[in-house]
Design a protein around this motif. Structure first.
Motif, PDB file in Angstrom:
ATOM      1  N   THR A  79       0.829  -1.201   0.000  1.00 26.71           N
ATOM      2  CA  THR A  79       0.000   0.000   0.000  1.00 26.71           C
ATOM      3  C   THR A  79       0.867   1.256   0.000  1.00 26.71           C
ATOM      4  OG1 THR A  79      -0.163  -0.120   2.411  1.00 26.71           O
ATOM      5  CG2 THR A  79      -1.954  -1.124   1.132  1.00 26.71           C
ATOM      6  N   GLU A  80       1.936   1.244  -0.801  1.00 23.70           N
ATOM      7  CA  GLU A  80       2.793   2.408  -0.862  1.00 23.70           C
ATOM      8  C   GLU A  80       2.092   3.611  -1.494  1.00 23.70           C
ATOM      9  OE1 GLU A  80       2.880   1.696  -5.051  1.00 23.70           O
ATOM     10  OE2 GLU A  80       3.711   3.443  -4.077  1.00 23.70           O
ATOM     11  N   PHE A  81       0.899   3.390  -2.063  1.00 23.81           N
ATOM     12  CA  PHE A  81       0.119   4.502  -2.586  1.00 23.81           C
ATOM     13  C   PHE A  81      -0.470   5.352  -1.459  1.00 23.81           C
ATOM     14  CE2 PHE A  81      -2.345   0.536  -2.643  1.00 23.81           C
ATOM     15  CZ  PHE A  81      -3.350   0.835  -1.740  1.00 23.81           C
ATOM     16  N   HIS A  82      -0.471   4.825  -0.220  1.00 20.78           N
ATOM     17  CA  HIS A  82      -1.001   5.574   0.911  1.00 20.78           C
ATOM     18  C   HIS A  82      -0.012   6.654   1.345  1.00 20.78           C
ATOM     19  CE1 HIS A  82      -2.857   6.559   4.725  1.00 20.78           C
ATOM     20  NE2 HIS A  82      -1.720   6.295   5.343  1.00 20.78           N
ATOM     21  N   LEU A  83      -0.473   7.906   1.355  1.00 21.18           N
ATOM     22  CA  LEU A  83       0.377   9.011   1.790  1.00 21.18           C
ATOM     23  C   LEU A  83       0.245   9.206   3.298  1.00 21.18           C
ATOM     24  CD1 LEU A  83      -0.242  11.758  -0.941  1.00 21.18           C
ATOM     25  CD2 LEU A  83       1.732  10.231  -0.722  1.00 21.18           C
ATOM     26  N   PRO A  84       1.368   9.374   4.010  1.00 22.67           N
ATOM     27  CA  PRO A  84       1.304   9.563   5.461  1.00 22.67           C
ATOM     28  C   PRO A  84       0.937  10.982   5.876  1.00 22.67           C
ATOM     29  CG  PRO A  84       3.587   9.586   4.735  1.00 22.67           C
ATOM     30  CD  PRO A  84       2.756   9.274   3.524  1.00 22.67           C
ATOM     31  N   LYS A  85       0.769  11.866   4.892  1.00 17.59           N
ATOM     32  CA  LYS A  85       0.408  13.252   5.183  1.00 17.59           C
ATOM     33  C   LYS A  85      -0.702  13.691   4.235  1.00 17.59           C
ATOM     34  CE  LYS A  85       3.982  15.105   2.102  1.00 17.59           C
ATOM     35  NZ  LYS A  85       5.156  16.000   2.005  1.00 17.59           N
ATOM     36  N   VAL A  86      -1.292  14.839   4.539  1.00 13.46           N
ATOM     37  CA  VAL A  86      -2.357  15.361   3.691  1.00 13.46           C
ATOM     38  C   VAL A  86      -1.820  15.603   2.282  1.00 13.46           C
ATOM     39  CG1 VAL A  86      -3.988  17.260   3.378  1.00 13.46           C
ATOM     40  CG2 VAL A  86      -3.468  16.427   5.678  1.00 13.46           C
ATOM     41  N   HIS A  87      -2.604  15.236   1.305  1.00 15.03           N
ATOM     42  CA  HIS A  87      -2.181  15.409  -0.080  1.00 15.03           C
ATOM     43  C   HIS A  87      -1.943  16.900  -0.355  1.00 15.03           C
ATOM     44  CE1 HIS A  87      -2.031  15.124  -4.414  1.00 15.03           C
ATOM     45  NE2 HIS A  87      -2.160  13.809  -4.358  1.00 15.03           N
ATOM     46  N   PRO A  88      -0.753  17.253  -0.860  1.00 13.35           N
ATOM     47  CA  PRO A  88      -0.451  18.679  -1.065  1.00 13.35           C
ATOM     48  C   PRO A  88      -1.391  19.373  -2.038  1.00 13.35           C
ATOM     49  CG  PRO A  88       1.289  17.256  -1.960  1.00 13.35           C
ATOM     50  CD  PRO A  88       0.402  16.382  -1.151  1.00 13.35           C
TER      51      PRO A  88
END
Length: 252
Positions: free
Chosen positions: A35-44
């Motif tokens: 699931t490397e598509f999951h961003l750990p921060k809010v999408h810029p």
């Protein structure tokens, strides 16, 4: 095709064909923690263009298709909005609720196989079902939609079906922010699958007006590892077309 046809790497690091992935296929990837598509921060891009979505309005109702466990949902809740997500894989819903320490209720969906998770402490609802089974009768309509890569993750052959569902969920004044990518899928199997402005107009243009808001080179070491030569992030604002009036024009 000949047996020596070149096999293309997919985003999961193997050579399985990802062009027609089902919910079960995505579940297998979640189970493997791919699931490397999951961003750990809010999408810029969401942070940058939130103003174009909300237009100074408060307490709006947001829809996020293929939401996974996106932290964007928690951020939008913190901005005072209500959030409805749709995710096909139960693990994604469960991890979001657990990681955000949310108490919730769970009940079966009535119109299709699935589960409705409702937060007891915030205006959040997650529909665990195939997005292609989702109906307006299930979820209602929305003020805003944030598509953080859903349109470019689904099979290209299902784009019209997907667009028809999304349009059915848009209020007349809904503002829909679509994040997509330009890349060479002859070098890389995907997902994501490349999407041009013409593609968006093909599937949404009959009902909606489309405006490009942003574009940037998004190439990182991850994309270089896919063997592609370019990777461009593009963001579009999509709005329902108004009934024409003499001398009127769409105000973005």
């Amino acid at each position: 095709m000949s047996g020596d046809t070149k096999r293309l790497l997919n985003r999961f690091g193997d050579y399985e064909d990802p062009t027609n992935m089902s919910v079960d296929d995505w579940k297998k990837r979640w189970d493997k923690e791919q699931t490397e598509f999951h961003l750990p921060k809010v999408h810029p891009m969401l942070e940058k263009h939130l103003g174009a979505l909300v237009q100074g309005r408060s307490k709006l109702r947001f829809f996020i298709p293929l939401c996974g466990k996106s932290v964007d949902m928690r951020w939008l809740l913190e901005q005072g909005h209500g959030v409805v997500g749709c995710e096909g894989v139960d693990k994604g819903c469960q991890e979001f609720l657990q990681e955000n320490k949310m108490k919730y209720t769970a009940s079966p969906m009535k119109s299709c196989e699935g589960t409705v998770y409702r937060s007891q402490c915030s205006p959040l609802t997650l529909y665990r079902c195939d997005v292609f089974d989702l109906r307006r009768e299930d979820v209602g309509q929305f003020d805003c939609i944030w598509d953080r890569g859903s349109f470019v993750a689904i099979p290209v052959s299902k784009r019209k079906r997907y667009a028809d569902i999304i349009v059915s969920l848009m209020k007349p004044d809904c503002r829909y922010l679509l994040d997509c990518f330009l890349l060479n899928n002859e070098q890389f199997a995907g997902p994501p699958f490349s999407c041009t402005e013409n593609d968006i107009n093909t599937f949404y243009g009959s009902y909606c007006a489309v405006k490009k808001l942003d574009e940037k080179d998004a190439m990182t070491d991850l994309q270089r590892g896919w063997g592609i030569s370019y990777f461009t992030d593009q963001v579009f604002l999509i709005r329902m077309k108004k009934r024409p009036h003499v001398g009127s024009s769409l105000i973005w």
